[in-house]
Design an enzyme around this catalytic site. Structure first.
Site, PDB file in Angstrom:
ATOM      1  N   TYR A 193      -0.541   7.437   3.231  1.00 17.88           N
ATOM      2  CA  TYR A 193       0.056   6.719   4.349  1.00 17.88           C
ATOM      3  C   TYR A 193       1.586   6.743   4.258  1.00 17.88           C
ATOM      4  O   TYR A 193       2.154   7.431   3.414  1.00 17.88           O
ATOM      5  CB  TYR A 193      -0.527   5.303   4.422  1.00 17.88           C
ATOM      6  CG  TYR A 193      -2.028   5.341   4.666  1.00 17.88           C
ATOM      7  CD1 TYR A 193      -2.530   5.934   5.819  1.00 17.88           C
ATOM      8  CD2 TYR A 193      -2.922   4.846   3.729  1.00 17.88           C
ATOM      9  CE1 TYR A 193      -3.902   6.016   6.051  1.00 17.88           C
ATOM     10  CE2 TYR A 193      -4.292   4.922   3.945  1.00 17.88           C
ATOM     11  CZ  TYR A 193      -4.775   5.504   5.112  1.00 17.88           C
ATOM     12  OH  TYR A 193      -6.125   5.593   5.332  1.00 17.88           O
ATOM     13  N   ARG A 214       0.026  -0.691  -4.862  1.00 16.32           N
ATOM     14  CA  ARG A 214      -1.022   0.331  -5.003  1.00 16.32           C
ATOM     15  C   ARG A 214      -0.410   1.723  -4.885  1.00 16.32           C
ATOM     16  O   ARG A 214       0.380   1.987  -3.969  1.00 16.32           O
ATOM     17  CB  ARG A 214      -2.088   0.136  -3.918  1.00 16.32           C
ATOM     18  CG  ARG A 214      -3.319   0.969  -4.201  1.00 16.32           C
ATOM     19  CD  ARG A 214      -4.580   0.301  -3.728  1.00 16.32           C
ATOM     20  NE  ARG A 214      -5.618   0.482  -4.709  1.00 16.32           N
ATOM     21  CZ  ARG A 214      -6.844   0.922  -4.442  1.00 16.32           C
ATOM     22  NH1 ARG A 214      -7.191   1.196  -3.206  1.00 16.32           N
ATOM     23  NH2 ARG A 214      -7.736   1.062  -5.403  1.00 16.32           N
ATOM     24  N   GLY A 258     -14.244   5.180  -8.888  1.00 17.67           N
ATOM     25  CA  GLY A 258     -15.386   5.801  -9.563  1.00 17.67           C
ATOM     26  C   GLY A 258     -15.940   5.012 -10.737  1.00 17.67           C
ATOM     27  O   GLY A 258     -16.816   5.510 -11.448  1.00 17.67           O
ATOM     28  N   HIS A 294       0.865  -1.192   0.000  1.00 15.99           N
ATOM     29  CA  HIS A 294       0.000   0.000   0.000  1.00 15.99           C
ATOM     30  C   HIS A 294       0.897   1.236   0.000  1.00 15.99           C
ATOM     31  O   HIS A 294       1.367   1.681   1.054  1.00 15.99           O
ATOM     32  CB  HIS A 294      -0.877  -0.022   1.241  1.00 15.99           C
ATOM     33  CG  HIS A 294      -2.042   0.925   1.192  1.00 15.99           C
ATOM     34  ND1 HIS A 294      -2.157   1.914   0.248  1.00 15.99           N
ATOM     35  CD2 HIS A 294      -3.153   1.018   1.986  1.00 15.99           C
ATOM     36  CE1 HIS A 294      -3.295   2.585   0.466  1.00 15.99           C
ATOM     37  NE2 HIS A 294      -3.908   2.054   1.507  1.00 15.99           N
ATOM     38  N   GLY A 313     -14.498  -0.739  -5.395  1.00 14.52           N
ATOM     39  CA  GLY A 313     -14.491  -0.619  -3.941  1.00 14.52           C
ATOM     40  C   GLY A 313     -15.896  -0.584  -3.385  1.00 14.52           C
ATOM     41  O   GLY A 313     -16.445  -1.590  -2.929  1.00 14.52           O
TER      42      GLY A 313
HETATM   43  C1  LIG Z   1     -14.711   1.915   3.516  1.00 13.33           C
HETATM   44  C2  LIG Z   1     -13.539   1.961   2.596  1.00 13.33           C
HETATM   45  C3  LIG Z   1     -12.343   1.379   2.994  1.00 13.33           C
HETATM   46  C4  LIG Z   1     -11.248   1.415   2.133  1.00 13.33           C
HETATM   47  N1  LIG Z   1     -10.075   0.807   2.538  1.00 13.33           N
HETATM   48  C5  LIG Z   1      -9.025   0.804   1.690  1.00 13.33           C
HETATM   49  C6  LIG Z   1      -7.823   0.149   2.058  1.00 13.33           C
HETATM   50  O1  LIG Z   1      -7.694  -0.430   3.150  1.00 13.33           O
HETATM   51  N2  LIG Z   1      -6.805   0.162   1.170  1.00 13.33           N
HETATM   52  C7  LIG Z   1      -6.899   0.784  -0.050  1.00 13.33           C
HETATM   53  O2  LIG Z   1      -5.945   0.761  -0.835  1.00 13.33           O
HETATM   54  N3  LIG Z   1      -8.026   1.399  -0.428  1.00 13.33           N
HETATM   55  C8  LIG Z   1      -9.075   1.424   0.409  1.00 13.33           C
HETATM   56  N4  LIG Z   1     -10.229   2.067   0.033  1.00 13.33           N
HETATM   57  C9  LIG Z   1     -10.288   2.717  -1.289  1.00 13.33           C
HETATM   58  C10 LIG Z   1     -10.835   1.734  -2.319  1.00 13.33           C
HETATM   59  O3  LIG Z   1      -9.937   0.641  -2.486  1.00 13.33           O
HETATM   60  C11 LIG Z   1     -11.024   2.381  -3.689  1.00 13.33           C
HETATM   61  O4  LIG Z   1      -9.803   2.860  -4.195  1.00 13.33           O
HETATM   62  C12 LIG Z   1     -12.011   3.544  -3.601  1.00 13.33           C
HETATM   63  O5  LIG Z   1     -13.175   3.171  -2.890  1.00 13.33           O
HETATM   64  C13 LIG Z   1     -12.396   4.017  -5.008  1.00 13.33           C
HETATM   65  O6  LIG Z   1     -12.976   2.964  -5.741  1.00 13.33           O
HETATM   66  P1  LIG Z   1     -14.588   2.881  -5.917  1.00 13.33           P
HETATM   67  O7  LIG Z   1     -15.000   4.153  -6.625  1.00 13.33           O
HETATM   68  O8  LIG Z   1     -14.809   1.642  -6.765  1.00 13.33           O
HETATM   69  O9  LIG Z   1     -15.194   2.782  -4.568  1.00 13.33           O
HETATM   70  C14 LIG Z   1     -11.337   2.037   0.867  1.00 13.33           C
HETATM   71  C15 LIG Z   1     -12.547   2.628   0.480  1.00 13.33           C
HETATM   72  C16 LIG Z   1     -13.633   2.598   1.338  1.00 13.33           C
HETATM   73  C17 LIG Z   1     -14.922   3.250   0.875  1.00 13.33           C
END
Ligand SMILES: Cc1cc2nc3c(=O)[nH]c(=O)nc-3n(C[C@H](O)[C@H](O)[C@H](O)COP(=O)(O)O)c2cc1C
Length: 316
Positions: free
Chosen positions: A134, A181, A251, A129, A272
């Site tokens: 971070y 990532r 997105g 990550h 996500g």
């Molecule tokens: C509740 C939540 C927890 C997440 N935890 C992580 C994580 O632990 N590590 C990470 O790389 N991204 C994390 N993300 C980001 C998602 O991996 C993703 O990049 C983000 O939601 C955008 O994608 P989406 O539009 O499909 O949701 C998290 C997102 C949400 C909403």
């Protein structure tokens, strides 16, 4: 997946040894490895491939989660000055302690050990990550990294910490089990860079040389163009500079995901929030069925019953 009656890694991390953040699982103890095994087995039993994402929050943390209430570590000793979170909640970040150069091999070694533990627990691979503000990103970006040693200044120096971690993990478990990532174009926890294109390309080229299994950058959130919401599609430079499997996220929906794969913009698309709300998301996409809406108010909460686990499957 059924809830596991074990003392979860989350509980161990949160109350005994967490150096990070509330409600995050750990994988630095042998007990963590044992606790993960039945979870990994359950995913494998359903035909899933399971990579363990390994992270360190750096200064996006709090004194109360550090051993003896000490300051969290970072590339810098400047604190995050954000005062409210996404939901308007008040934030108060601690002043971090800038890691000394000679402490860095220890952190690199921690990542290597975590990767070994993940493989011992049965994971198919690990994802480093290096995104979302971070610790690793606190080194990568010049908006935060103000070091004057070999881990600060030039692009080569700022990416050194990240690449040393990835090299150490590759030496331990092999490059084909390592994904990365990155979020060069996001500005989370005030982690910004003055030249994200250069950072993106440098990382993509370096990771190509290291032969990692995949690169997983995050598309910045949608933007308005001519009054319509659109993805910015900023990852093209990285895509061109990387010769392994490319995964985008951020997105996307079914249509936009299919489109960018058909156009060759990416090899794979990760989801996500839609996946959280739709445990059988591939089936939804296959049938073009309407999606369950995600409930943001349940994100990041520890409730085992409400939120992540209670969204209905299509069959139900
Ligand atoms: C509740 C939540 C927890 C997440 N935890 C992580 C994580 O632990 N590590 C990470 O790389 N991204 C994390 N993300 C980001 C998602 O991996 C993703 O990049 C983000 O939601 C955008 O994608 P989406 O539009 O499909 O949701 C998290 C997102 C949400 C909403």
């Amino acid at each position: 997946m059924e809830a596991q009656p074990l003392l979860t890694p989350y509980q161990m991390g949160r109350f005994q040894l967490s150096h990070r953040y509330p409600r995050t699982p750990g994988i630095w103890l042998k007990e963590h490895v044992e606790a993960w095994k039945p979870i990994v087995d359950a995913v494998h039993a359903k035909g899933g491939i399971f990579f363990c994402q390994i992270w360190h929050s750096g200064h996006a943390s709090d004194y109360s989660y550090q051993p003896n209430g000490q300051a969290p570590i970072s590339s810098t000793d400047k604190r995050i000055t954000l005062e409210v979170g996404e939901e308007g909640e008040p934030l108060n970040y601690p002043t971090p302690r800038k890691l000394a150069s000679e402490e860095i091999p220890q952190i690199v070694n921690d990542f290597r050990l975590a990767a070994r533990n993940a493989i011992d627990a049965g994971f198919d691979g690990i994802e480093v990550h290096a995104a979302n503000g971070y610790l690793i990103e606190q080194f990568l970006k010049d908006g935060v990294n103000d070091r004057t040693d070999i881990y600060g200044g030039s692009l080569k120096n700022r990416t050194r910490f990240c690449l040393e971690i990835i090299q150490a993990i590759i030496d331990e478990i092999g490059s084909d089990q390592v994904g990365v990532r990155l979020s060069p174009y996001l500005d989370i926890y005030q982690c910004s860079d003055s030249n994200p294109d250069a950072l993106a390309v440098h990382m993509a080229e370096s990771l190509s040389k290291l032969n990692v299994a995949y690169l997983h950058p995050i598309e910045p959130r949608m933007v308005h163009v001519d009054g319509k919401l659109k993805l910015p599609h900023m990852l093209l430079l990285m895509r061109k500079a990387f010769n392994g499997t490319f995964i985008v996220a951020g997105g996307y929906d079914r249509e936009e995901g299919n489109k960018v794969i058909a156009e060759g913009y990416t090899d794979l698309v990760a989801f996500g929030r839609h996946f959280m709300a739709n445990p059988d998301l591939p089936k939804h996409f296959e049938l073009n069925a309407p999606l369950n809406k995600y409930d943001r108010s349940t994100f990041y909460l520890p409730d085992p019953v409400v939120g992540y686990t209670d969204y209905p499957f299509l069959d139900a």
